[in-house]
Design an enzyme around this catalytic site. Structure first.
Site, short mmCIF file in Angstrom:
data_model
loop_
_atom_site.label_atom_id
_atom_site.label_comp_id
_atom_site.label_asym_id
_atom_site.label_seq_id
_atom_site.Cartn_x
_atom_site.Cartn_y
_atom_site.Cartn_z
N TYR A 16 0.75 -1.27 -0.08
CA TYR A 16 -0.02 0.09 0.11
C TYR A 16 0.84 1.15 0.01
O TYR A 16 0.56 2.25 -0.78
CB TYR A 16 -0.99 -0.12 1.10
CG TYR A 16 -2.04 1.10 0.99
CD1 TYR A 16 -3.10 0.79 0.68
CD2 TYR A 16 -1.69 2.25 1.78
CE1 TYR A 16 -4.08 1.85 0.33
CE2 TYR A 16 -2.68 3.38 1.80
CZ TYR A 16 -3.62 3.28 1.05
OH TYR A 16 -4.65 4.25 1.21
N PHE A 73 -9.09 19.70 -24.91
CA PHE A 73 -9.52 18.28 -25.12
C PHE A 73 -10.79 17.96 -24.29
O PHE A 73 -11.23 18.78 -23.40
CB PHE A 73 -8.66 17.27 -24.36
CG PHE A 73 -8.74 16.00 -24.68
CD1 PHE A 73 -9.00 15.26 -26.07
CD2 PHE A 73 -9.07 15.08 -23.65
CE1 PHE A 73 -9.30 14.06 -26.04
CE2 PHE A 73 -9.66 13.81 -23.54
CZ PHE A 73 -9.54 13.26 -24.89
N THR A 74 -11.75 17.24 -24.34
CA THR A 74 -13.06 17.27 -23.99
C THR A 74 -13.03 17.04 -22.31
O THR A 74 -13.72 17.89 -21.58
CB THR A 74 -13.67 15.79 -24.38
OG1 THR A 74 -13.14 14.81 -24.19
CG2 THR A 74 -14.16 15.82 -25.61
N ASP A 80 0.04 18.85 -21.16
CA ASP A 80 -0.78 17.88 -21.32
C ASP A 80 0.23 16.85 -22.18
O ASP A 80 0.02 17.01 -23.51
CB ASP A 80 -2.06 17.87 -21.83
CG ASP A 80 -2.80 16.58 -22.16
OD1 ASP A 80 -2.23 15.63 -21.86
OD2 ASP A 80 -3.76 16.65 -22.19
N LYS A 106 -1.96 6.26 -22.91
CA LYS A 106 -1.49 6.45 -24.23
C LYS A 106 0.12 6.51 -24.22
O LYS A 106 0.88 5.74 -24.69
CB LYS A 106 -2.00 7.92 -24.80
CG LYS A 106 -3.49 7.81 -25.08
CD LYS A 106 -4.24 9.01 -24.58
CE LYS A 106 -5.80 8.88 -24.92
NZ LYS A 106 -6.54 10.03 -24.38
N ARG A 137 -16.61 12.43 -34.49
CA ARG A 137 -15.83 13.69 -33.89
C ARG A 137 -16.68 14.92 -34.73
O ARG A 137 -15.93 15.64 -35.35
CB ARG A 137 -14.42 13.52 -33.67
CG ARG A 137 -13.90 12.79 -32.90
CD ARG A 137 -13.68 13.05 -31.53
NE ARG A 137 -14.74 12.91 -30.78
CZ ARG A 137 -14.50 12.53 -29.31
NH1 ARG A 137 -13.50 12.70 -28.69
NH2 ARG A 137 -15.87 12.37 -28.84
N PHE A 181 -23.24 11.49 -27.19
CA PHE A 181 -22.39 10.72 -28.28
C PHE A 181 -21.84 9.07 -27.57
O PHE A 181 -21.59 8.16 -28.24
CB PHE A 181 -21.03 11.28 -28.55
CG PHE A 181 -19.98 11.71 -27.80
CD1 PHE A 181 -20.12 12.78 -27.09
CD2 PHE A 181 -18.81 10.66 -27.43
CE1 PHE A 181 -19.17 12.99 -26.10
CE2 PHE A 181 -17.85 10.85 -26.49
CZ PHE A 181 -17.95 12.22 -25.59
#
Ligand SMILES: *Cc1c(COP(=O)(O)O)cnc(C)c1O
Length: 482
Positions: free
Chosen positions: A80, A132-133, A223, A266, A389, A455
């Site tokens: 932990y 970005f969303t 980012d 990613k 998109r 969506f």
């Protein structure tokens, strides 16, 4: 394209890896695909993966892992607190970014939650190359506003600009001046700008952005989720960096940012995320939110196995022959489609191949969701699923009207090192057939429309029997082929 030249002169991307674990795929018949698409309410998110031949929905958490990553997963230290795995990941990040502090999170949007809760308040303005969303959603949730300062060319479908992800420095200055620097908690730079087609920013531009941030005393947040592709593009498209190693370029980028965050679904080819910084004050402020939302400071909601895979994946990202695979295959697919006249975003970026549904289907009004219709048609024609998109991905106005999207795109993602060249050729071939039969494709309308993020879950139907007509034409043209 490839660093390896073929005697024949053909431009072919060459895989610099071999396949040792495989997953069997299923290619349903066109009649079965038609039924599956109807069953999924003409929304590719609602298809079952067993009915999908090539899953080109996203690059998130579906990239191929290496043998070394898998081996590392067997040596994870499951404790932990104070786990050795954490130390290994922290050191891998320090090696490539030169950052002392690392805050682990369960994925990219969790970093955005932590950063936004720490720095964004009512009235905050956050300038960025493009939103970005999830990045935008967290800033808005905390009472802030996003100002996009992209260059005019960023939204042009076809272009020769190698860095459509660059910020317009004059616009950036103007936004900070207008908001007042005290209301700008940070400037956000997104590597491999996702929503405009995986388009990179240049290092020269990021240096300019840094200068402006210094001038106004504002932090620069990177980012880095799609950094791997961006690194490849800096190396291959930016003159000044042709002789620098990926490691040197990475370090130069990292040194310009105050805070770096990433989705390890990613970057690092596994699953997870995290925030890196050398700023002790920022680290101390943000870490409280980690224990509140993510988990203890040495795992942050991630499995230790995934953390080991990320540590190795990050090191592998410093290998040019690894990170060039995605962009080279995307460029290959883009060129295959261009040869057949299919309208695509150029120059080819990272993440995937982006098809322009508005010029593909000029006869389908934006209110009838051309990108959604095209994504459905591509699935029916090929069994490959991409992602809409466009207007479907926007939210309806309160008065019920539709805000029409800037672009109507279908993204055919190429998860890294997953598909072979013949599969990419197959997808391009079926899309080219579809283009020659584009007059058959009609629009869509909602039958179930959720209020938020419609969506993901929304269900639609065709505005005529065009899907049946399309399947019938396929059968005529392809005989008994799948
Ligand atoms: C995917 C992505 C995110 C969010 O990461 P998740 O791991 O999906 O939460 C943030 N920014 C960019 C640029 C992304 O591509």
């Amino acid at each position: 394209m490839s660093q390896v030249k073929f005697y024949s002169g053909e431009n072919i991307p060459l895989e610099m890896h071999k396949v040792r674990i495989v997953q069997k795929l299923n290619l349903p018949t066109v009649e079965e695909r038609l039924e599956a698409m109807k069953g999924a309410g003409f929304n590719t998110f609602l298809l079952q993966n067993k009915d999908v031949f090539m899953d080109m929905l996203t690059d998130s958490g579906v990239n191929a892992m290496s043998d070394r990553q898998q081996a590392a997963m067997m040596q994870a230290d499951d404790s932990y607190a104070g786990s050795e795995t954490f130390t290994r990941l922290q050191q891998a990040l320090e090696n490539i970014f030169g950052t002392k502090y690392f805050l682990p999170t369960h994925q990219g949007r969790a970093c955005e939650n932590v950063i936004s809760q720490t720095y964004v308040t009512a009235g905050s303005v956050v300038p960025m190359n493009y939103h970005f969303t999830t990045s935008k959603a967290h800033i808005v949730l905390n009472g802030g506003r996003v100002e996009e300062v992209y260059k005019d060319e960023a939204l042009n479908i076809t272009s020769n600009n190698p860095f459509k992800g660059d910020m317009d420095i004059a616009k950036l200055r103007a936004v900070i001046e207008e908001a007042g620097a005290e209301n700008v908690p940070f400037v956000r730079m997104e590597a491999g700008t996702n929503l405009i087609g995986g388009q990179p920013h240049s290092l020269a531009n990021m240096k300019e952005v840094r200068k402006v941030c210094d001038e106004y005393g504002v932090m620069l947040v990177l980012d880095a989720s799609l950094l791997a592709d961006n690194l490849h593009f800096i190396k291959t498209r930016e003159e000044a960096y042709q002789n620098k190693s990926i490691r040197e370029i990475t370090r130069e980028i990292a040194d310009l940012a105050d805070i770096i965050y990433f989705s390890a679904r990613k970057l690092g080819n596994a699953r997870g995320g995290g925030i890196c910084t050398n700023n002790e004050e920022a680290y101390m402020k943000m870490r409280e939110y980690i224990t509140l939302y993510e988990g203890f400071l040495t795992y942050g909601g991630m499995s230790v196995r995934e953390m080991e895979a990320i540590a190795v994946g990050l090191e592998e990202t410093m290998d040019e022959e690894m990170i060039n695979q995605g962009p080279q295959f995307i460029q290959f697919m883009t060129e295959e489609l261009q040869k057949r006249g299919v309208p695509v975003i150029t120059p080819a970026g990272g993440l995937g191949c982006h098809i322009d549904a508005r010029s593909f289907l000029p006869h389908v009004a934006q209110q009838d969701y051309p990108a959604g219709a095209l994504a459905s048609a591509i699935y029916i024609a090929s069994g490959a699923r991409g992602m809409e998109r466009g207007t479907m991905s926007e939210q309806r106005n309160e008065d019920g009207t539709e805000p029409l999207a800037n672009m109507e795109l279908v993204r055919m993602a190429l998860p890294r090192r997953v598909f072979t060249m013949s599969q990419v050729k197959y997808a391009a071939d079926r899309i080219a057939w579809l283009y020659d039969n584009r007059d058959l494709i009609g629009g869509l309308e909602f039958v179930e429309e959720p209020n938020v993020l419609r969506f993901f879950f929304g269900r639609l139907q065709a505005t005529s029997n065009w899907p049946e007509q399309l399947a019938k034409k396929f059968r005529e043209d392809f005989g008994n082929s799948l």
